[in-house]
Design a protein around this motif. Structure first.
Motif, PDB file in Angstrom:
ATOM      1  N   ARG A   6       1.549 -13.410   2.089  1.00 17.79           N
ATOM      2  CA  ARG A   6       2.835 -12.891   2.601  1.00 17.79           C
ATOM      3  C   ARG A   6       3.389 -11.920   1.561  1.00 17.79           C
ATOM      4  NH1 ARG A   6       7.205 -14.895  -0.083  1.00 17.79           N
ATOM      5  NH2 ARG A   6       6.674 -16.606  -1.471  1.00 17.79           N
ATOM      6  N   ILE A   7       4.214 -10.985   2.019  1.00 15.42           N
ATOM      7  CA  ILE A   7       4.775  -9.976   1.111  1.00 15.42           C
ATOM      8  C   ILE A   7       6.173 -10.417   0.663  1.00 15.42           C
ATOM      9  CG2 ILE A   7       5.378  -7.546   0.805  1.00 15.42           C
ATOM     10  CD1 ILE A   7       3.514  -6.907   3.179  1.00 15.42           C
ATOM     11  N   LYS A  13       9.526 -10.167  -5.977  1.00 11.43           N
ATOM     12  CA  LYS A  13       8.434  -9.520  -6.726  1.00 11.43           C
ATOM     13  C   LYS A  13       8.820  -9.348  -8.197  1.00 11.43           C
ATOM     14  CE  LYS A  13       6.005  -6.696  -3.260  1.00 11.43           C
ATOM     15  NZ  LYS A  13       5.672  -5.335  -2.819  1.00 11.43           N
ATOM     16  N   HIS A  51       1.204 -11.977  -2.172  1.00 12.02           N
ATOM     17  CA  HIS A  51       0.613 -10.879  -1.381  1.00 12.02           C
ATOM     18  C   HIS A  51      -0.759 -10.451  -1.890  1.00 12.02           C
ATOM     19  CE1 HIS A  51       2.920  -9.247  -4.637  1.00 12.02           C
ATOM     20  NE2 HIS A  51       2.852  -7.986  -4.297  1.00 12.02           N
ATOM     21  N   SER A 116      -4.420  -3.037   2.307  1.00  9.70           N
ATOM     22  CA  SER A 116      -3.721  -2.167   1.357  1.00  9.70           C
ATOM     23  C   SER A 116      -4.165  -2.524  -0.058  1.00  9.70           C
ATOM     24  CB  SER A 116      -2.200  -2.278   1.518  1.00  9.70           C
ATOM     25  OG  SER A 116      -1.754  -3.595   1.292  1.00  9.70           O
ATOM     26  N   SER A 137      -4.712  -6.477  -0.652  1.00 11.06           N
ATOM     27  CA  SER A 137      -3.992  -7.416   0.205  1.00 11.06           C
ATOM     28  C   SER A 137      -4.547  -7.327   1.621  1.00 11.06           C
ATOM     29  CB  SER A 137      -2.489  -7.094   0.224  1.00 11.06           C
ATOM     30  OG  SER A 137      -1.809  -8.037   1.044  1.00 11.06           O
ATOM     31  N   LEU A 139      -2.601  -7.576   4.068  1.00  7.87           N
ATOM     32  CA  LEU A 139      -1.472  -7.042   4.844  1.00  7.87           C
ATOM     33  C   LEU A 139      -1.282  -5.569   4.521  1.00  7.87           C
ATOM     34  CD1 LEU A 139       1.000 -10.008   4.332  1.00  7.87           C
ATOM     35  CD2 LEU A 139      -0.439  -9.537   6.313  1.00  7.87           C
ATOM     36  N   ALA A 142       1.424  -3.734   1.393  1.00  9.56           N
ATOM     37  CA  ALA A 142       1.876  -4.892   0.606  1.00  9.56           C
ATOM     38  C   ALA A 142       2.404  -4.461  -0.767  1.00  9.56           C
ATOM     39  CB  ALA A 142       0.729  -5.875   0.422  1.00  9.56           C
TER      40      ALA A 142
END
Ligand code: SME
Length: 161
Positions: A6-7, A13, A51, A116, A137, A139, A142
């Motif tokens: 998940r981001i 972050k 992520h 990504s 990632s 996703l 990300a």
């Protein structure tokens, strides 16, 4: 055990990069062996960052990039000069943030699930690029400026003379 990707938002972050720095500085103390440092960076980041799907290093060996310590699924062993996102980062000496790997001409897909990617040049104390820190990632998009800043700063804080 595979992780759920998940981001995190920008604030999370930033907090996680700070946590990674504290963990790595404690773990590495005065360690100077580059292999030990790379292995520890890959392990700590991969474990902390929600992520990150693949986290590792490609080392500059002669005129190609050769896989170094990593966490995640088995990956390409060698990358020729100028190839892929890693080759671009090596050539330019600049971090590459790729929101959609399918839109990056020449991207090398080591795992079809990657969507990504971020690649950060890793330098010795004299400023020479000795490796690339590569993170994938599953996703799209990300990685962003928070990751670029977090990883570049982390690298500076761990750099040895
Ligand atoms: N995608 C990279 C190759 C390495 S894998 O992501 C682990 C590239 O295009 O350079």
């Amino acid at each position: 055990m595979s992780k759920t990707i998940r981001i995190p938002d920008a604030g999370e972050k930033q907090a996680l990069y700070k946590e990674a720095k504290v963990k790595l500085q404690g773990l590495l103390d005065a360690e100077t062996d580059e292999l030990v440092i790379m292995a520890s960076v890959a392990a700590v980041l991969h474990d902390l960052m929600p992520h990150y799907f693949w986290t590792g290093f490609y080392r500059v060996v002669g005129n190609e990039l050769v896989i170094g310590p990593y966490q995640g699924t088995p990956a390409c062993l060698r990358i020729a000069q100028g190839r892929g996102v890693c080759g671009r980062a090596w050539e330019t000496g600049e971090t590459q943030v790729v929101e959609d790997v399918h839109a990056f001409p020449g991207h090398i897909a080591c795992d079809a699930r990657s969507e990504s990617e971020i690649v950060v040049p890793w330098r010795d104390g004299a400023g020479k690029v000795i490796a690339l820190l590569d993170v994938d990632s599953t996703l799209k998009a990300a990685f962003d400026e928070v990751d670029r800043e977090g990883l570049e700063k982390l690298h500076g804080e761990l750099q040895r003379d």
